[in-house]
Enzyme design. Structure first.
Site, PDB file in Angstrom:
ATOM      1  N   HIS A   1       0.838  -1.209   0.000  1.00  0.00           N
ATOM      2  CA  HIS A   1       0.000   0.000   0.000  1.00  0.00           C
ATOM      3  C   HIS A   1       0.870   1.255   0.000  1.00  0.00           C
ATOM      4  O   HIS A   1       0.633   2.195  -0.783  1.00  0.00           O
ATOM      5  CB  HIS A   1      -0.928  -0.008   1.217  1.00  0.00           C
ATOM      6  N   GLU A   2       1.882   1.283   0.876  1.00  0.00           N
ATOM      7  CA  GLU A   2       2.755   2.457   0.950  1.00  0.00           C
ATOM      8  C   GLU A   2       3.535   2.643  -0.349  1.00  0.00           C
ATOM      9  O   GLU A   2       3.711   3.772  -0.825  1.00  0.00           O
ATOM     10  CB  GLU A   2       3.718   2.316   2.131  1.00  0.00           C
TER      11      GLU A   2
ATOM     12  N   HIS B   1       1.595   4.410  -3.095  1.00  0.00           N
ATOM     13  CA  HIS B   1       1.628   5.878  -3.100  1.00  0.00           C
ATOM     14  C   HIS B   1       2.801   6.387  -3.931  1.00  0.00           C
ATOM     15  O   HIS B   1       2.688   7.379  -4.655  1.00  0.00           O
ATOM     16  CB  HIS B   1       1.732   6.412  -1.676  1.00  0.00           C
TER      17      HIS B   1
ATOM     18  N   GLU C   1      -5.796   7.036  -1.349  1.00  0.00           N
ATOM     19  CA  GLU C   1      -5.796   5.863  -0.468  1.00  0.00           C
ATOM     20  C   GLU C   1      -6.480   4.675  -1.153  1.00  0.00           C
ATOM     21  O   GLU C   1      -5.999   3.539  -1.067  1.00  0.00           O
ATOM     22  CB  GLU C   1      -6.495   6.192   0.855  1.00  0.00           C
TER      23      GLU C   1
ATOM     24  N   ASP D   1      -4.660   1.183  -2.104  1.00  0.00           N
ATOM     25  CA  ASP D   1      -5.231  -0.114  -1.710  1.00  0.00           C
ATOM     26  C   ASP D   1      -5.365  -1.030  -2.927  1.00  0.00           C
ATOM     27  O   ASP D   1      -5.053  -2.228  -2.861  1.00  0.00           O
ATOM     28  CB  ASP D   1      -6.609   0.085  -1.065  1.00  0.00           C
TER      29      ASP D   1
END
Length: 422
Positions: free
Chosen positions: A279-280, A283, A361, A365
């Site tokens: 997930h990070e 970004h 976000e 995801d």
């Protein structure tokens, strides 16, 4: 007349903002209380009722403290501006230092110190009463005040030269000073991103290389799949301050490093850790970091341009309770007044920034679900919501103003839908 009108405008916006914030806070508390007795259906088998109620009580306690802080901050704001606090401070300091650069720097430094001292009791209460009550505090008073001392010294070492440069640009570079200041500020921000991981962060926490070979191999495999190069994988001793857990990456270019809180590693399974990191990394790979930086740089240019106009307007000072100095520069005062007044006029636009953040976000995801098992990310999120006592039932409108992440139910339902579709 213009200054009186601006004073009325300022007070009106302040009152409206306070009323909206109190209305949102009260809605939030009522909504959480209404759902406190039952875990949401999709979490019923994963989160015990006791944990759900702890999250509700913790969130309500934080919200109530936030409402008290709102009143306090509003009184401090009025005290600094319309009740003459900044005017008194300015007159006092110019008598001591004279009307030169030392006066301007000392004005900003004195304002920062006074503001920090006023906020200190709330920070201490939050850490050693509220966080302690719910089992999250791991700090000692010695560590708390040690962090405060280091932060103050660091702020002086970095902040005072920064202030000097900006004030010099305001004074010496003509009508376009705000453009030059923006270029300097943007470069400074990039420099801080570059040196933060290796120079600043280690002043507060200990970072050790990730020693778990199995987890390291799993993470390196993920990075290879998504095309992410990192300078290292590190574990941070977050447990010496808090029981909350997280993972993040910092820096850019050759300085990028991935950091795991030790509390996170102790709680999640390897597959769940991989999903959280995916997930990070999402970004980064989806350019969210760059997009956010561009927005921040763009907004800072707009605000500095606005400040370039306002600092020449006498009504801006007198409307906020300050008489401009005739024999001294007013640039430092303009910076302080602008910093104090902008949040009053911008809070109502908070949902606009929240929309963009939540979109990112969801995209991160989806990226994680593409490169790892979505069910692993769901399991990790459930554990993190439980461990961090994050409420599963926030008031939707309060969340729209304050939360950069979507509510847990919305976020996890999207992940589950993606997992079912796959």
């Amino acid at each position: 007349m213009i200054s009186v009108a601006f004073s009325v405008f300022f007070i009106s916006f302040l009152l409206v903002t306070l009323l909206v914030q109190f209305w949102l806070g009260s809605r939030h508390i009522r909504h959480i209380l209404q759902h406190r007795s039952q875990v949401p259906a999709q979490f019923a088998e994963k989160i015990p009722l006791a944990a759900h109620q702890k999250a509700a009580d913790y969130t309500i306690a934080k919200t109530k403290l936030g409402l008290v802080l709102l009143i306090f901050n509003a009184l401090v704001l009025i005290g600094f501006t319309l009740f003459g606090g900044l005017q008194w401070l300015s007159v006092t300091l110019v008598k001591i230092t004279g009307p030169g650069m030392w006066y301007q720097i000392s004005l900003i430094a004195a304002f920062a110190v006074i503001s920090s001292l006023l906020e200190l009791p709330f920070s201490y209460y939050s850490q050693f009463v509220l966080e302690q009550k719910f089992g999250f505090n791991k700090m000692t008073p010695g560590l708390f005040f040690g962090d405060l001392l280091k932060s103050t010294l660091l702020g002086a070492v970095i902040g005072l030269p920064l202030i000097w440069v900006v004030l010099t640009l305001m004074d010496k570079s003509g009508a376009l000073w705000w453009l030059y200041a923006w270029l300097f500020w943007s470069g400074f921000q990039l420099l801080m991103m570059l040196i933060y991981p290796s120079v600043i962060a280690p002043l507060f926490n200990k970072f050790t290389p990730l020693e778990d070979d199995g987890l390291r191999a799993r993470i390196e495999g993920l990075m290879q799949r998504v095309g992410f190069a990192s300078k290292g994988l590190f574990v941070m001793d977050g447990s010496k301050r808090s029981a909350h857990g997280n993972a993040y990456f910092s820096g850019f270019g050759a300085s990028k490093r991935i950091v795991f809180f030790d509390t996170l590693l102790s709680r999640l399974a390897p597959a769940e850790i991989e999903a959280v990191l995916a997930h990070e990394l999402g970004h980064f790979k989806l350019k969210h970091i760059v997009k956010r930086m561009l927005v921040i740089f763009g907004m800072s240019l707009v605000f500095l341009g606005l400040l370039g106009y306002l600092k020449e307007q006498i009504w801006f000072y007198t409307g906020l309770g300050v008489e401009p100095m005739l024999l001294a520069k007013n640039d430092a005062m303009a910076l302080i007044l602008f910093m104090l007044s902008v949040p009053v006029f911008t809070f109502l636009f908070s949902p606009l920034t929240s929309i963009s953040s939540r979109k990112h976000e969801f995209e991160a995801d989806a990226f994680a679900a593409k490169h790892t098992d979505a069910n692993d990310l769901v399991a990790a999120l459930v554990k993190l919501y439980e461990d961090n006592a994050s409420t599963l039932t926030p008031d939707p409108l309060h969340s729209a103003f304050y939360d950069s992440h979507p509510p847990a139910t919305v976020r996890i339902n999207k992940l589950l839908a993606a997992s079912s579709a796959a």
